[in-house]
Design a protein around this motif. Structure first.
Motif, PDB file in Angstrom:
ATOM      1  N   SER A  34       0.805  -1.224   0.000  1.00 48.37           N
ATOM      2  CA  SER A  34       0.000   0.000   0.000  1.00 48.37           C
ATOM      3  C   SER A  34       0.835   1.271   0.000  1.00 48.37           C
ATOM      4  CB  SER A  34      -0.936   0.016   1.222  1.00 48.37           C
ATOM      5  OG  SER A  34      -0.175   0.135   2.419  1.00 48.37           O
ATOM      6  N   SER A  35       2.151   1.118   0.113  1.00 49.89           N
ATOM      7  CA  SER A  35       3.005   2.295   0.235  1.00 49.89           C
ATOM      8  C   SER A  35       3.509   2.836  -1.095  1.00 49.89           C
ATOM      9  CB  SER A  35       4.220   1.953   1.114  1.00 49.89           C
ATOM     10  OG  SER A  35       5.076   1.029   0.448  1.00 49.89           O
ATOM     11  N   TYR A  36       3.243   2.125  -2.172  1.00 49.15           N
ATOM     12  CA  TYR A  36       3.784   2.555  -3.465  1.00 49.15           C
ATOM     13  C   TYR A  36       3.001   3.736  -4.018  1.00 49.15           C
ATOM     14  CZ  TYR A  36       6.497  -1.689  -3.190  1.00 49.15           C
ATOM     15  OH  TYR A  36       7.356  -2.663  -2.762  1.00 49.15           O
ATOM     16  N   ARG A  37       3.714   4.575  -4.758  1.00 47.70           N
ATOM     17  CA  ARG A  37       3.122   5.788  -5.327  1.00 47.70           C
ATOM     18  C   ARG A  37       1.975   5.457  -6.262  1.00 47.70           C
ATOM     19  NH1 ARG A  37       6.185   9.183  -9.929  1.00 47.70           N
ATOM     20  NH2 ARG A  37       5.972   7.097 -10.785  1.00 47.70           N
ATOM     21  N   GLN A  38       2.203   4.504  -7.156  1.00 50.21           N
ATOM     22  CA  GLN A  38       1.152   4.064  -8.060  1.00 50.21           C
ATOM     23  C   GLN A  38       1.422   2.627  -8.480  1.00 50.21           C
ATOM     24  OE1 GLN A  38       0.933   6.107 -11.840  1.00 50.21           O
ATOM     25  NE2 GLN A  38       3.117   6.568 -11.830  1.00 50.21           N
ATOM     26  N   ILE A  39       0.399   2.011  -9.044  1.00 45.95           N
ATOM     27  CA  ILE A  39       0.479   0.615  -9.474  1.00 45.95           C
ATOM     28  C   ILE A  39       0.331   0.563 -10.985  1.00 45.95           C
ATOM     29  CG2 ILE A  39      -0.635  -1.648  -9.362  1.00 45.95           C
ATOM     30  CD1 ILE A  39      -1.573  -0.921  -6.533  1.00 45.95           C
ATOM     31  N   PHE A  40       1.192  -0.224 -11.621  1.00 44.40           N
ATOM     32  CA  PHE A  40       1.056  -0.525 -13.038  1.00 44.40           C
ATOM     33  C   PHE A  40       0.671  -1.996 -13.163  1.00 44.40           C
ATOM     34  CE2 PHE A  40       3.945   3.047 -12.855  1.00 44.40           C
ATOM     35  CZ  PHE A  40       3.579   3.835 -13.938  1.00 44.40           C
TER      36      PHE A  40
ATOM     37  N   LEU B  93       7.161   5.746 -17.302  1.00 46.08           N
ATOM     38  CA  LEU B  93       7.619   6.550 -16.170  1.00 46.08           C
ATOM     39  C   LEU B  93       7.433   5.771 -14.880  1.00 46.08           C
ATOM     40  CD1 LEU B  93       6.095   9.982 -17.235  1.00 46.08           C
ATOM     41  CD2 LEU B  93       8.487   9.270 -17.415  1.00 46.08           C
ATOM     42  N   ILE B  94       8.281   4.787 -14.664  1.00 48.47           N
ATOM     43  CA  ILE B  94       8.222   4.010 -13.433  1.00 48.47           C
ATOM     44  C   ILE B  94       9.501   4.222 -12.638  1.00 48.47           C
ATOM     45  CG2 ILE B  94       6.605   2.247 -14.213  1.00 48.47           C
ATOM     46  CD1 ILE B  94       8.902   0.469 -14.958  1.00 48.47           C
ATOM     47  N   THR B  95       9.353   4.185 -11.323  1.00 53.37           N
ATOM     48  CA  THR B  95      10.481   4.431 -10.432  1.00 53.37           C
ATOM     49  C   THR B  95      10.488   3.394  -9.316  1.00 53.37           C
ATOM     50  OG1 THR B  95       9.299   5.823  -8.839  1.00 53.37           O
ATOM     51  CG2 THR B  95      10.111   6.897 -10.851  1.00 53.37           C
ATOM     52  N   ASP B  96      11.431   3.541  -8.406  1.00 57.84           N
ATOM     53  CA  ASP B  96      11.502   2.628  -7.277  1.00 57.84           C
ATOM     54  C   ASP B  96      10.387   2.861  -6.267  1.00 57.84           C
ATOM     55  OD1 ASP B  96      12.331   5.054  -6.274  1.00 57.84           O
ATOM     56  OD2 ASP B  96      14.256   4.336  -5.522  1.00 57.84           O
ATOM     57  N   LYS B  97       9.545   3.853  -6.525  1.00 58.53           N
ATOM     58  CA  LYS B  97       8.394   4.109  -5.652  1.00 58.53           C
ATOM     59  C   LYS B  97       7.108   3.477  -6.199  1.00 58.53           C
ATOM     60  CE  LYS B  97      10.172   8.496  -3.830  1.00 58.53           C
ATOM     61  NZ  LYS B  97      11.504   8.352  -4.426  1.00 58.53           N
ATOM     62  N   ASP B  98       7.222   2.718  -7.298  1.00 56.54           N
ATOM     63  CA  ASP B  98       6.052   2.146  -7.963  1.00 56.54           C
ATOM     64  C   ASP B  98       6.048   0.623  -7.856  1.00 56.54           C
ATOM     65  OD1 ASP B  98       5.253   4.699  -8.845  1.00 56.54           O
ATOM     66  OD2 ASP B  98       6.627   4.563 -10.547  1.00 56.54           O
ATOM     67  N   LEU B  99       4.863   0.067  -8.034  1.00 58.46           N
ATOM     68  CA  LEU B  99       4.673  -1.378  -8.058  1.00 58.46           C
ATOM     69  C   LEU B  99       4.185  -1.783  -9.441  1.00 58.46           C
ATOM     70  CD1 LEU B  99       4.323  -4.213  -6.693  1.00 58.46           C
ATOM     71  CD2 LEU B  99       1.983  -3.484  -6.104  1.00 58.46           C
TER      72      LEU B  99
ATOM     73  N   ALA C 155      11.692  -0.752  -9.845  1.00 58.90           N
ATOM     74  CA  ALA C 155      10.325  -0.851  -9.348  1.00 58.90           C
ATOM     75  C   ALA C 155      10.127  -2.201  -8.663  1.00 58.90           C
ATOM     76  CB  ALA C 155       9.330  -0.688 -10.499  1.00 58.90           C
ATOM     77  N   ALA C 156       9.207  -2.250  -7.703  1.00 59.42           N
ATOM     78  CA  ALA C 156       8.840  -3.526  -7.098  1.00 59.42           C
ATOM     79  C   ALA C 156       7.978  -4.308  -8.084  1.00 59.42           C
ATOM     80  CB  ALA C 156       8.077  -3.285  -5.806  1.00 59.42           C
ATOM     81  N   THR C 157       8.102  -5.618  -8.079  1.00 53.50           N
ATOM     82  CA  THR C 157       7.358  -6.442  -9.035  1.00 53.50           C
ATOM     83  C   THR C 157       6.585  -7.548  -8.336  1.00 53.50           C
ATOM     84  OG1 THR C 157       9.303  -7.850  -9.415  1.00 53.50           O
ATOM     85  CG2 THR C 157       8.971  -5.987 -10.920  1.00 53.50           C
ATOM     86  N   LEU C 158       5.389  -7.753  -8.810  1.00 55.04           N
ATOM     87  CA  LEU C 158       4.510  -8.799  -8.302  1.00 55.04           C
ATOM     88  C   LEU C 158       3.916  -9.537  -9.493  1.00 55.04           C
ATOM     89  CD1 LEU C 158       2.689 -10.284  -6.223  1.00 55.04           C
ATOM     90  CD2 LEU C 158       1.149  -8.308  -6.315  1.00 55.04           C
ATOM     91  N   ALA C 159       4.051 -10.842  -9.527  1.00 56.22           N
ATOM     92  CA  ALA C 159       3.526 -11.650 -10.625  1.00 56.22           C
ATOM     93  C   ALA C 159       2.305 -12.431 -10.162  1.00 56.22           C
ATOM     94  CB  ALA C 159       4.584 -12.617 -11.134  1.00 56.22           C
ATOM     95  N   VAL C 160       1.281 -12.444 -11.005  1.00 57.74           N
ATOM     96  CA  VAL C 160       0.108 -13.294 -10.794  1.00 57.74           C
ATOM     97  C   VAL C 160       0.127 -14.322 -11.914  1.00 57.74           C
ATOM     98  CG1 VAL C 160      -2.405 -13.382 -10.624  1.00 57.74           C
ATOM     99  CG2 VAL C 160      -1.173 -11.378  -9.766  1.00 57.74           C
ATOM    100  N   VAL C 161       0.500 -15.555 -11.585  1.00 59.93           N
ATOM    101  CA  VAL C 161       0.678 -16.592 -12.600  1.00 59.93           C
ATOM    102  C   VAL C 161       0.047 -17.897 -12.138  1.00 59.93           C
ATOM    103  CG1 VAL C 161       2.811 -15.566 -13.489  1.00 59.93           C
ATOM    104  CG2 VAL C 161       2.937 -17.298 -11.709  1.00 59.93           C
ATOM    105  N   ASN C 162      -0.173 -18.779 -13.103  1.00 64.74           N
ATOM    106  CA  ASN C 162      -0.790 -20.070 -12.815  1.00 64.74           C
ATOM    107  C   ASN C 162       0.233 -21.196 -12.722  1.00 64.74           C
ATOM    108  OD1 ASN C 162      -3.091 -21.782 -12.404  1.00 64.74           O
ATOM    109  ND2 ASN C 162      -2.889 -22.486 -14.510  1.00 64.74           N
TER     110      ASN C 162
END
Length: 635
Positions: free
Chosen positions: A317-323, A363-369, A394-401
């Motif tokens: 919840s702390s990231y500036r924005q989510i892509f 425009l992604i930075t280390d403050k984004d997810l 940037a932080a990364t989160l994968a949703v995979v099967n």
């Protein structure tokens, strides 16, 4: 020497390389490869395994088997059954070691000659992927006296292996993969090693299956489930030497690598049709179970909880924005996620197509997810976005099967969906579980940011827990959906319309219809009709409208009336309690009750069924639509 050619041509700058590539070669591709070493009839094992992989490509099929101290190749254009029929005439190769392939054509049209396997008396291979610099390699080999019979990039790899072969397969493979550029999974046979097959991969998926007195290679787990559930995942440029009683995996220097043995958590029956006419219909019916299996481990004490995934929701919840970045159906799941996360958690979310995102200097930075979504975990464009995001900190989160897939291994954090194997090219249950994960993330973020209370979060979570039963009820609308589908058979073009969440859902409904029925279909935000699109409406043209959001339903109904007044034949998918005048739509499909925020999961079902029955009634091959493959493992 080719090494000099390699320095001169193959190590050119990225910009120069792009200038040399024929753009027609950059086409999506996915094939299936298998290999077997054991005591069984090799040809039978290869054919059985390929039946589980034909969804990966059905332009041709072929096998190569060691027979009487030589490598015998049988291959045929078209479906796997064509190969089976051909071998009834030619005779089946007799042996216990071999490789097989099912092709989705890229370089060279579907034909017997372009079918895999490729090679000569010394080396024979099967290949999934694209070799980007094959023209330069081919030109060199022609100067060295080699001749080519096919139009494929794969034949150049086979001939390059032969060129470098010094009696040591590992050294030879290492030299070749240092020269070739692109993506590949290779199954290789050397005539001098009649008791072994060799395998190597880069970008494209490949496993080595571990049996009792027999071992395998395969592009995907379902190919070997009839024989074993145990396997090793090959990493980039790891080389596997597969024999009857051993699998050795080493690096390009020949140093052995200790691998963790994986076990498939679903059995062979899960990869079969289970009595349904098509995999797609089976997978539609599996959606309630898949959703339940995906969300249950992530609900603790009535609240969303990702602790088992190693995810700290406070950090999330702390990231500036989510892509949210994905391709096709997965991108549509991301669109639902955007609407729900922004509406409930008030966090800025940008959804992008992976192939566009990576080239627009985002425009992604280390403050984004950056959240990437992929059923297979091997989607090339999505994987490239993931790597780009990591480069930009940037932080990364994968949703995979697929567990252990390339995207899962690359991402900082992974949420595995539990859809089980999805065989039909047209995704249904994978989409549904991806959407379910988006809801859990939205609820957790909303609670963490204080935009909903604990009580509200618990209420939403409970409603999501109950949604599998509502999906089951929606599947019961299949007769009504089949009737609606019967009205679409003669359509040359149609529109899907909706607003808000309904628009996001309409995009997925439109994609499902076009990809399996081949009817031209587009999705539009209903409010955009007057800005040009309404000019396309002609007498009898089908329009499928989705109206489940009460706050904007009156505006959607107004748009429906506009197309109806211009002669459209309207199919309306709406909530049970939505008030609709009798003359608004020709066919109304009433959905079972659910909270409107969760309605995309319910309304998706009739849209899937309409697409399915339209394709069936038109006589289309539902599970294997033309020109498409299940996952796109190259750009």
């Amino acid at each position: 020497m080719i090494h000099k050619v390699h320095k001169r041509y193959f190590l050119c700058s990225h910009a120069n390389w792009n200038a040399q590539v024929d753009v027609q070669e950059w086409r999506n591709n996915m094939c299936g490869i298998v290999g077997y070493v054991g005591r069984r009839d090799c040809a039978d094992v290869l054919i059985n395994a390929l039946t589980k992989l034909e969804y990966r490509g059905y332009d041709s099929a072929g096998i190569a088997v060691f027979e009487n101290n030589a490598i015998r190749v049988e291959k045929s254009k078209g479906r796997l059954q064509n190969l089976v029929d051909k071998m009834k005439i030619d005779g089946k190769p007799q042996g216990h070691v071999g490789i097989g392939h099912t092709r989705w054509a890229t370089h060279g049209e579907p034909s017997d000659i372009n079918s895999h396997p490729h090679g000569n008396k010394r080396v024979t291979i099967v290949h999934n992927g694209i070799i980007e610099n094959y023209k330069q390699i081919k030109d060199f080999l022609i100067k060295e006296g080699y001749s080519f019979v096919s139009e494929t990039d794969t034949e150049t790899v086979a001939k390059l292996l032969d060129y470098y072969y010094n009696g040591n397969p590992i050294e030879t493979i290492a030299r070749v993969i240092a020269e070739i550029k692109g993506s590949y999974a290779l199954g290789i046979m050397f005539r001098d090693y009649p008791d072994a097959i060799f395998a190597v991969r880069k970008e494209c998926p490949l496993i080595a299956g571990v049996g009792e007195g027999e071992n395998f290679i395969a592009s995907d787990v379902p190919a070997i489930l009839q024989y074993t559930r145990n396997y090793y995942l090959l990493e980039q440029n790891e080389i596997a030497i597969v024999k009857e009683d051993s699998i050795k995996i080493c690096d390009i220097h020949g140093m052995e690598i200790n691998k963790e043995l994986q076990t498939a958590d679903w059995d062979e029956d899960a990869a079969e049709k289970g009595g349904y006419e098509h995999f797609m219909l089976k997978e539609i019916h599996e959606q309630p179970t898949a959703v339940r299996t995906t969300i249950t481990p992530r609900i603790v004490n009535g609240m969303p909880d990702f602790a088992s995934d190693g995810i700290d929701i406070n950090k999330l919840s702390s990231y500036r924005q989510i892509f949210i970045v994905a391709c096709g159906t997965a991108m549509h799941a991301g669109m639902v996620g955007k609407y729900v996360i922004e509406k409930m958690a008030r966090v800025s979310v940008t959804v992008d197509i992976a192939s566009e995102f990576r080239y627009r200097d985002p425009l992604i930075t280390d403050k984004d997810l950056v959240i990437v979504i992929s059923q297979s975990g091997e989607t090339a464009d999505t994987l490239a976005v993931l790597k780009l995001a990591k480069e930009m900190k940037a932080a990364t989160l994968a949703v995979v099967n697929v567990k252990g897939s390339s995207i899962a291994r690359e991402a900082d954090h992974v949420i595995y969906t539990h859809a089980g194997p999805e065989i039909s090219v047209a995704s249904t249950k994978a989409y549904m579980v991806q959407v379910a994960v988006m809801y859990l993330i939205a609820f957790a973020l909303s609670r963490e940011t204080g935009h909903i209370t604990d009580a509200q979060c618990a209420e939403f979570t409970e409603k999501l827990k109950n949604i599998p039963a509502v999906i089951e009820e929606a599947i019961g609308l299949k007769d009504r959906c089949q009737f609606a589908a019967s009205k679409l058979l003669n359509a040359e073009s149609l529109l899907y319309i909706g607003r808000g969440l309904d628009y996001a859902l309409s995009m997925e409904g439109s994609l499902k219809l076009k990809e399996i029925s081949y009817i031209h279909s587009e999705s539009y935000a209903a409010g955009e009709l007057k800005h040009g699109t309404i000019s396309l409406i002609t007498e009898g043209m089908p329009v499928i409208a989705v109206a489940t959001q009460k706050s904007i339903v009156e505006k959607t109904i107004s748009n429906i009336k506009e197309v109806k007044a211009r002669g459209a034949m309207v199919i309306l998918v709406c909530g049970k309690d939505i008030e609709v005048e009798d003359n608004v739509a020709d066919i109304i499909i009433r959905l079972p009750e659910a909270d409107e925020v969760l309605m995309p999961m319910v309304a998706a079902v009739p849209l899937q069924l309409i697409a399915y029955y339209t394709a069936v009634l038109k006589g289309c091959d539902v599970d294997k639509p033309r020109n498409l493959a299940k996952s796109v493992t190259v750009e």
